[in-house]
Each structure stands twice: as structure tokens, then as C-alpha cells.
Design an enzyme around this catalytic site. Structure first.
Site, mmCIF file in Angstrom:
data_model
loop_
_atom_site.group_PDB
_atom_site.id
_atom_site.type_symbol
_atom_site.label_atom_id
_atom_site.label_comp_id
_atom_site.label_asym_id
_atom_site.label_seq_id
_atom_site.Cartn_x
_atom_site.Cartn_y
_atom_site.Cartn_z
ATOM 1 N N ALA A 66 0.141 11.816 -17.850
ATOM 2 C CA ALA A 66 0.924 11.690 -16.520
ATOM 3 C C ALA A 66 1.198 10.184 -16.434
ATOM 4 O O ALA A 66 0.658 9.427 -16.981
ATOM 5 C CB ALA A 66 0.495 12.269 -15.334
ATOM 6 N N GLY A 112 -2.097 15.501 -18.468
ATOM 7 C CA GLY A 112 -1.208 16.384 -18.241
ATOM 8 C C GLY A 112 -0.284 16.673 -19.490
ATOM 9 O O GLY A 112 0.237 17.835 -19.480
ATOM 10 N N GLU A 115 -2.493 19.408 -20.685
ATOM 11 C CA GLU A 115 -2.321 20.664 -19.761
ATOM 12 C C GLU A 115 -0.934 21.429 -19.991
ATOM 13 O O GLU A 115 -0.580 22.773 -20.024
ATOM 14 C CB GLU A 115 -2.257 19.977 -18.195
ATOM 15 C CG GLU A 115 -3.747 19.824 -17.749
ATOM 16 C CD GLU A 115 -3.901 18.973 -16.563
ATOM 17 O OE1 GLU A 115 -4.495 19.740 -15.690
ATOM 18 O OE2 GLU A 115 -3.267 17.895 -16.462
ATOM 19 N N GLU A 135 -9.149 12.396 -17.369
ATOM 20 C CA GLU A 135 -8.963 12.075 -15.672
ATOM 21 C C GLU A 135 -10.135 11.445 -15.219
ATOM 22 O O GLU A 135 -9.998 10.855 -14.013
ATOM 23 C CB GLU A 135 -8.638 13.345 -15.201
ATOM 24 C CG GLU A 135 -7.135 13.832 -15.320
ATOM 25 C CD GLU A 135 -6.905 14.774 -16.561
ATOM 26 O OE1 GLU A 135 -5.594 15.076 -16.916
ATOM 27 O OE2 GLU A 135 -7.815 14.878 -17.448
#
Length: 260
Positions: A66, A112, A115, A135
Site C-alpha cells: 500500500a 496489500g 492481499e 505490516e
């Protein structure tokens, strides 16, 4: 919507969605997520699209994570809203879509990005791919469904190890863990994705949608996946595709499904 961060193009009944932020290693910012929402919701409604392949521009990254710069000023509520919005408008949309989605993972798929790949129905990795959820190195945990989907794919112990150590897996290790379906040379990545998608697209579209729904209900809280399977199995008997499939089988010919 005019897309500035992704590219959308069709190759027959396959739609390609390419995250086109190569200079940023295809990182997901809010604008990119909004474009992905628009592209996928449109594709799922478009009868000319049979399935979607998503990849990242260039060879270095599928999606390297992200855009962390957008996190800096968020408080507790802001963080929760960010995760909830991302999950509901992009990641869950993909996972619960009525058409098959294949992630062609080139290079890094981190945070992300992993994901996003896990929300897809099938994952194919180039041999240079590296995958992980880093993360905790930022004082966070995965927020776009990563804790749940990784556990479903690789099991509780491996998921906790990956999340808590923040270590990356090579493509070969990801294949062994069950995180990806296939590993191929970089030049073979998109051809392999197309090969699998083209085979899928010879099958009955409504049956594919039912299969996705039934499999997604496996292990879902308060939902009996067996009941979903029974219901979706029954629905298939009311389709023209079922009649065509049986007729083709009996007549020893190739079925021509219409998605009706």
C-alpha cells in the site's frame, strides 16, 4: 471513469487489468483502489468478459504494498475505516465476483499486494516473485483480509509465522506452502495465465459462478458451506447451460455454453 493508475484491455473474452504505477512498484493508493473497484464491478457485469487476469506493470513488482504515505495521519477510526472500505469495495468484490480472476504475480507481492493476489481465485507466480506481509514492521497488521485469506490458504501456523516474522517467501516456497497454484519463468507468466483462463472459459459460466460462491462459503462464520453447495447445485438444473452440457455429453460433442 478515466483510469490513470491502471490499464484495462481485452483479449477475446479475457480482460486484462494491469496496475500501471511501475515507478512506485505498483503500490496501492486510494486512487488506484477506486479504479480497481470501477474496473472489476464493470467487468463482472459485462457479458463479453468471461474472466479477468490482473497483473502489475513491469517485471519488478505485482504490487509492492500500500501507499504508506496515506497512513501517516490516520487515527484508530481512520485506520478501521480504511481497512473496511478497501475490503468491501475491492478485495471482497474480487473474491466474491461471479467470474474467475487469476493473479499473474510478477516480482514483489507484499502487504496489500499479496492481499490483492489472495483475493483472486487462482494465483500464478513468476519465478522471480517474492511474497510476504510485512505490516508488523510498521506497527500494523494486514488490513485488507490478509490474516483471514492467508490462514485459509496456508494454515494457521504458517500464516502466523509469515505475519509475525514479516519474512518473504520465494515463488518456490509459496508453491510448496499452497499460496500459489503454479510457478513459471517470467516470460511464461501471462501465457500460463491465459492457458488456464482459456480452459476455464470453455466451461459453463453460471456453474463457474456457483462454484466460486460455494467454495467461498467454506469456513465462513454462520454459513453452512454444504447448504450453499446444495443450493447452488440445485440452481444449476434450472439453466440452459445444464441442458446443453447434458445434451453435448450424450451426443459426444463439445458443449457450447451461453451463460443462461
Amino acid at each position: 471513469m478515466k483510469f490513470e493508475n491502471i490499464l484495462v484491455g481485452n483479449k477475446g473474452r479475457i480482460q486484462y487489468i494491469t496496475i500501471n504505477r511501475e515507478s512506485k512498484l505498483n503500490a496501492l493508493n486510494k486512487a488506484t483502489l477506486a479504479e480497481l473497484h470501477e474496473a472489476f464491478t464493470t467487468a463482472f457485469k459485462d457479458d463479453s468478459v468471461g474472466g479477468i487476469i490482473i497483473t502489475g506493470a513491469g517485471t519488478k513488482a505485482f504490487v509492492a504494498g500500500a501507499d504508506i504515505s496515506e497512513f501517516a495521519d490516520l487515527d484508530v477510526q481512520g485506520g478501521a475505516d480504511l481497512a473496511r472500505t478497501g475490503q468491501s469495495t475491492v478485495f471482497d468484490i474480487i473474491a466474491n465476483g461471479n467470474k474467475p480472476v487469476i493473479a499473474a504475480v510478477n516480482g514483489f507481492a507484499l502487504g496489500g499486494g499479496l492481499e490483492l493476489a489472495m483475493a483472486c481465485h487462482i494465483r500464478i507466480a513468476a519465478d522471480n516473485a517474492k511474497m510476504g506481509l510485512p505490516e508488523v514492521t510498521l506497527g500494523l497488521i494486514p488490513g485488507y483480509g490478509g490474516t483471514q485469506r492467508l490462514t485459509q490458504l496456508v494454515g494457521r501456523g504458517k500464516a502466523l509465522e509469515m505475519i509475525m516474522t514479516a519474512d518473504m517467501l520465494t515463488a518456490a516456497d509459496a508453491l510448496t506452502a499452497g499460496l500459489v497454484n503454479h510457478v513459471v519463468f517470467q516470460d511464461d507468466l501471462l501465457p500460463k495465465a491465459e492457458e488456464i483462463m482459456n480452459k476455464i472459459l470453455t466451461r459453463a459460466p453460471l456453474a463457474l459462478a456457483s462454484a466460486i460462491k460455494a467454495v467461498n462459503d467454506f469456513g465462513t462464520e454462520c454459513i453452512n458451506g454444504y447448504e450453499t453447495e446444495i443450493r447452488e447445485f440445485g440452481k444449476c438444473f434450472g439453466t440452459d447451460d445444464f441442458k446443453e452440457g447434458v445434451s453435448a455429453f450424450m451426443e459426444k460433442r463439445k458443449a457450447e455454453f451461453k451463460g443462461r
